[in-house]
Motif scaffolding. Sequence first.
Motif, short mmCIF file in Angstrom:
data_model
loop_
_atom_site.label_atom_id
_atom_site.label_comp_id
_atom_site.label_asym_id
_atom_site.label_seq_id
_atom_site.Cartn_x
_atom_site.Cartn_y
_atom_site.Cartn_z
N ARG A 233 0.82 -1.21 0.00
CA ARG A 233 0.00 0.00 0.00
C ARG A 233 0.86 1.26 0.00
NH1 ARG A 233 -2.41 0.09 5.02
NH2 ARG A 233 -1.05 -1.60 5.61
N GLU A 248 -13.06 7.61 -4.38
CA GLU A 248 -13.90 6.65 -3.65
C GLU A 248 -14.53 5.65 -4.62
OE1 GLU A 248 -14.91 8.91 0.51
OE2 GLU A 248 -16.36 9.14 -1.12
N ALA A 249 -14.80 6.13 -5.84
CA ALA A 249 -15.35 5.23 -6.85
C ALA A 249 -14.32 4.16 -7.23
CB ALA A 249 -15.76 6.03 -8.09
N LEU A 250 -13.04 4.53 -7.15
CA LEU A 250 -11.98 3.54 -7.46
C LEU A 250 -11.76 2.56 -6.30
CD1 LEU A 250 -9.27 5.68 -9.30
CD2 LEU A 250 -10.39 3.65 -10.20
N GLY A 251 -12.41 2.84 -5.18
CA GLY A 251 -12.38 1.86 -4.10
C GLY A 251 -11.48 2.20 -2.93
N THR A 252 -11.27 3.45 -2.61
CA THR A 252 -10.49 3.79 -1.41
C THR A 252 -11.26 4.76 -0.53
OG1 THR A 252 -8.35 4.56 -0.61
CG2 THR A 252 -9.22 5.72 -2.50
N ALA A 253 -11.03 4.67 0.73
CA ALA A 253 -11.69 5.60 1.66
C ALA A 253 -10.81 6.84 1.80
CB ALA A 253 -11.86 4.93 3.01
N VAL A 265 -3.87 3.61 -0.66
CA VAL A 265 -4.25 2.97 -1.93
C VAL A 265 -3.40 1.74 -2.17
CG1 VAL A 265 -4.98 5.19 -2.91
CG2 VAL A 265 -2.64 4.37 -3.30
N ARG A 269 -2.71 -0.29 -8.01
CA ARG A 269 -3.60 0.68 -8.66
C ARG A 269 -3.11 2.12 -8.40
NH1 ARG A 269 -9.71 -0.72 -7.59
NH2 ARG A 269 -9.92 0.45 -9.53
#
Lengths: 311, 258
Positions: A233, A248-253, A265, A269
């Motif tokens: 990470r 956030e759409a890519l999947g991270t808070a 992240v 990615r």
Amino acid sequence: MLAVEILGLEKIYKVGFWHEKQKIGLRSLHLEVPQGEVFGFLGPNGAGKTTTLKILMRLIFPTSGIARILGRDWRDPSVRAGIGFLPEQPYFYDHLTPIELLNYYGSLSGLSAADRRSRIPKLLERVGLIDQGKVQLRKFSKGMLQRIGIAQAVLHEPEVVFLDEPMSGLDPVGRRDIRDFISSLKREGKTIFFSTHILSDAEALCDRVAVLNKGELRAVGIVADLVAQNRSRFELVWQGKSAIPEMEALGTACYVAGDVVRAAVASDRLYAFLDVLKKQNAQLISLNPAGGSLEEYFLQRLKAPVVMSTQ
Amino acid sequence: MTNRIRDIAFNTFRETVRDRVLYNLVFFALLLVATAPLLGQISVGVQRVLLVNLSLSAISIFGIVISIFVGISLVSKEIEKRTLYPVLSRPIGRGEFIVGKYFGLVGTLLVNTLAMSTGFYLELLLMARSTPRADANILFGIYFLFLQFMILISLSLLFSSFSSPLLSALFTLSMFVAGTLAGDLRSFASISSGPQKWLATATSYLIPNLSSLNVITRVAHDQLIPPALLGYNTLYALLYSAATVSGAVLIFSRRNLK
């Protein structure tokens, strides 16, 4: 030339009343330590670290396998003139003073009286015990005993120094002092082979480490490489909230503090996340590897399969 | 090699001295002086016999106790406290370590015996106001006691090279008791026959012949010790000790140190 070469050392204890059971102390260990390296031997209690060091010091005998120290068979007594050893939780003759103790060990190591006279005060100064040179060791604290232990290990200026848990049980100041001492030995070109279960010390000092568990070698390599392998990470910090929905759409808070946003992240990615920041004209403040400490790596390797070779 | 043995012997000597083992000497010397007026109450002839008997027995008991109980701790204490590790990680052999330890305690016992003997001779001088020739004969008795200590130290080392301190003490004490009866065992062997004779003879040679080293009663009664016995006992004690210490070296060299 290799400073230490371990070729298949194995120690199996026979236990039980009739010696009918077997307990593995060390299983077919192969290791190579080049000269001038600080090598960390990591593992939880009972991993086989002390067993390995005791075999190398000829305090116990292996069931099979051989070792070479400075290119010579480790059983050759003359090899031991070139090595220093600090046992785990050292205890010395408490009826002696540091000067008497170092004189005794120096003489056993073959140092002349003149050499001892010149080296002992310098060494006591170096380990911070010059004022206690004539105090009997029975009055010494654990930290002071550890310092005298280090002093006796390097008194005869050995090429290879073996230290068994040198920082164990010390307070932060004591640990820092021992760490500094090991660093200074490295600068002098000594090879240092030390066992520890304090991972921050290993991370700070070692060129390479080996991870041992239940008598078996689980991993070996350069600290930075091992940690990098485990690095999964990155932490991104930027200015500008406009990128948050896409991130956030890519999947991270995302965590917001004022105008500054922080997100962890996945490394595979990373470039996708950086593209989003670029597209949104967000100002990147920092990009740092997250996780991947030696501790995480260590815990992971304890569950890993056995490593048969260190090449 | 000699230097390393000397270093280990000196350190052992220093350790036992600083462990206050030798403080018993002062106590013994004071005790001897203190008992002098009491002995003076007894008739002149018996007074000297009693003093010699008492003093030599005291030297013997002190020496035996030190030989056995300090002897068994020589190696076990080093292993238990792990003081042995920094020593054996240096270019010294385990054999040198054992031999050094042996000579260290022999040195302590030598000083101990000499100091106690000095106190004893002072007492003899106080009593007789002169040193009759017979007093020199007592020296043989003291010397034989010292040879006995040398054998007992070697046995303590042998047993402690492979067993616990408690068992080592038991084994060495048993050998001491058996050794004092060695003469009787040899007499028994000479009148036996068959396997019994073989067994008794073998045992009598295996255990130390301490009975021939105990001449306290003879010197107390001014019976002269033949010079041949001096040579025989010296040779016997040296050979027996050397064989026993070699056994200790052989066992200790193969021992895994926990």
